[in-house]
Scaffold this motif. Structure first.
Motif, PDB file in Angstrom:
ATOM      1  N   ARG A  64       0.839  -1.191   0.000  1.00 24.41           N
ATOM      2  CA  ARG A  64       0.000   0.000   0.000  1.00 24.41           C
ATOM      3  C   ARG A  64       0.877   1.244   0.000  1.00 24.41           C
ATOM      4  N   GLN A  65       0.285   2.338  -0.474  1.00 24.57           N
ATOM      5  CA  GLN A  65       1.044   3.580  -0.591  1.00 24.57           C
ATOM      6  C   GLN A  65       0.141   4.770  -0.338  1.00 24.57           C
ATOM      7  N   THR A  66       0.656   5.710   0.443  1.00 26.85           N
ATOM      8  CA  THR A  66      -0.022   6.980   0.681  1.00 26.85           C
ATOM      9  C   THR A  66       0.824   8.093   0.084  1.00 26.85           C
ATOM     10  N   PRO A  67       0.211   9.239  -0.218  1.00 27.52           N
ATOM     11  CA  PRO A  67       0.962  10.323  -0.864  1.00 27.52           C
ATOM     12  C   PRO A  67       2.199  10.736  -0.083  1.00 27.52           C
ATOM     13  N   GLY A  68       3.301  10.840  -0.773  1.00 25.93           N
ATOM     14  CA  GLY A  68       4.532  11.286  -0.156  1.00 25.93           C
ATOM     15  C   GLY A  68       5.303  10.211   0.576  1.00 25.93           C
ATOM     16  N   LYS A  69       4.772   9.002   0.591  1.00 26.03           N
ATOM     17  CA  LYS A  69       5.452   7.907   1.288  1.00 26.03           C
ATOM     18  C   LYS A  69       5.804   6.786   0.315  1.00 26.03           C
ATOM     19  N   GLU A  70       6.760   5.996   0.728  1.00 27.50           N
ATOM     20  CA  GLU A  70       7.145   4.855  -0.093  1.00 27.50           C
ATOM     21  C   GLU A  70       6.077   3.761  -0.007  1.00 27.50           C
ATOM     22  N   ARG A  71       6.054   2.952  -1.052  1.00 33.33           N
ATOM     23  CA  ARG A  71       5.143   1.823  -1.051  1.00 33.33           C
ATOM     24  C   ARG A  71       5.588   0.844   0.042  1.00 33.33           C
ATOM     25  N   GLU A  72       4.640   0.392   0.871  1.00 32.49           N
ATOM     26  CA  GLU A  72       5.008  -0.466   1.991  1.00 32.49           C
ATOM     27  C   GLU A  72       4.346  -1.834   1.887  1.00 32.49           C
ATOM     28  N   ALA A  89      -5.206   4.281   1.780  1.00 31.79           N
ATOM     29  CA  ALA A  89      -4.053   4.192   0.873  1.00 31.79           C
ATOM     30  C   ALA A  89      -4.522   3.636  -0.457  1.00 31.79           C
ATOM     31  N   VAL A  90      -3.620   3.660  -1.407  1.00 31.21           N
ATOM     32  CA  VAL A  90      -3.817   2.888  -2.633  1.00 31.21           C
ATOM     33  C   VAL A  90      -3.148   1.538  -2.405  1.00 31.21           C
ATOM     34  N   TYR A  91      -3.889   0.488  -2.656  1.00 30.16           N
ATOM     35  CA  TYR A  91      -3.396  -0.864  -2.429  1.00 30.16           C
ATOM     36  C   TYR A  91      -3.048  -1.506  -3.765  1.00 30.16           C
ATOM     37  N   TYR A  92      -1.881  -2.125  -3.795  1.00 25.45           N
ATOM     38  CA  TYR A  92      -1.381  -2.756  -5.006  1.00 25.45           C
ATOM     39  C   TYR A  92      -1.136  -4.238  -4.770  1.00 25.45           C
ATOM     40  N   CYS A  93      -1.508  -5.063  -5.709  1.00 22.40           N
ATOM     41  CA  CYS A  93      -1.063  -6.444  -5.649  1.00 22.40           C
ATOM     42  C   CYS A  93       0.152  -6.594  -6.554  1.00 22.40           C
ATOM     43  N   ALA A  94       0.962  -7.570  -6.234  1.00 23.50           N
ATOM     44  CA  ALA A  94       2.213  -7.755  -6.946  1.00 23.50           C
ATOM     45  C   ALA A  94       2.527  -9.233  -7.086  1.00 23.50           C
ATOM     46  N   GLY A  95       3.188  -9.564  -8.176  1.00 24.74           N
ATOM     47  CA  GLY A  95       3.598 -10.925  -8.447  1.00 24.74           C
ATOM     48  C   GLY A  95       5.098 -11.072  -8.361  1.00 24.74           C
ATOM     49  N   ASN A  96       5.534 -12.071  -7.643  1.00 28.63           N
ATOM     50  CA  ASN A  96       6.948 -12.326  -7.466  1.00 28.63           C
ATOM     51  C   ASN A  96       7.603 -12.702  -8.787  1.00 28.63           C
ATOM     52  N   GLY A  97       8.814 -12.234  -8.989  1.00 31.71           N
ATOM     53  CA  GLY A  97       9.498 -12.502 -10.242  1.00 31.71           C
ATOM     54  C   GLY A  97      10.144 -13.866 -10.338  1.00 31.71           C
ATOM     55  N   GLY A  98      10.052 -14.675  -9.280  1.00 34.18           N
ATOM     56  CA  GLY A  98      10.623 -16.006  -9.364  1.00 34.18           C
ATOM     57  C   GLY A  98      11.516 -16.377  -8.199  1.00 34.18           C
ATOM     58  N   GLY A  99      11.752 -15.434  -7.296  1.00 40.22           N
ATOM     59  CA  GLY A  99      12.545 -15.743  -6.115  1.00 40.22           C
ATOM     60  C   GLY A  99      11.681 -16.353  -5.033  1.00 40.22           C
ATOM     61  N   SER A 100      12.164 -16.281  -3.817  1.00 41.77           N
ATOM     62  CA  SER A 100      11.395 -16.811  -2.696  1.00 41.77           C
ATOM     63  C   SER A 100      10.033 -16.137  -2.610  1.00 41.77           C
ATOM     64  N   TRP A 101       9.033 -16.893  -2.200  1.00 36.99           N
ATOM     65  CA  TRP A 101       7.701 -16.313  -2.034  1.00 36.99           C
ATOM     66  C   TRP A 101       7.722 -15.288  -0.908  1.00 36.99           C
TER      67      TRP A 101
END
Length: 123
Positions: free
Chosen positions: A38-46, A90-102
């Motif tokens: 998730r991310q809020t304005p002015g902050k890094e995605r956490e 916040a804005v919530y993002y889903c993400a897919g792992n590129g192939g490393g550890s889950w």
């Protein structure tokens, strides 16, 4: 390649619940570890939560009150958010792992991202 589309965000009062969905297409979904950020304005995605390809393993950021789960038959990962608080806005993002550890908690460990879905919690 994995394409991700989030849905389920919206406006909710404090104490309420939302379920975010992330529909995936492309590469074999069950082989991809997934995460929510998730991310809020002015902050890094956490980092919020991660789940293994099978769904049998999960990991959460400290103090997270949410549950991540997946349905590989539907190529979808979910984030169930209960007892929401204004600070969950916040804005919530889903993400897919590129192939490393889950078990990946850094943004740069994920290769695929959705467009985000906005969650607003009113007090």
């Amino acid at each position: 390649q994995v394409q991700l589309v989030e849905s389920g965000g919206g406006l909710v009062q404090a104490g309420g619940s939302l379920r975010l969905s992330c529909a995936a297409s492309g590469r074999t979904f069950s082989s991809v570890g997934m995460g929510w950020f998730r991310q809020t304005p002015g902050k890094e995605r956490e980092f919020v939560a991660a789940i293994s390809g099978s769904g049998g393993n999960t990991y959460y950021a400290d103090s997270v009150r949410f549950t991540i789960f997946r349905d590989n038959a539907k190529n979808t990962v979910y984030l169930q958010m209960n007892n929401l608080k204004p600070e969950d806005t916040a804005v919530y993002y889903c993400a897919g792992n590129g192939g490393g550890s889950w078990l990946a908690v850094r943004v740069d460990e994920y290769a695929y991202w959705g467009q985000g879905t906005r969650v607003t919690v009113s007090s």
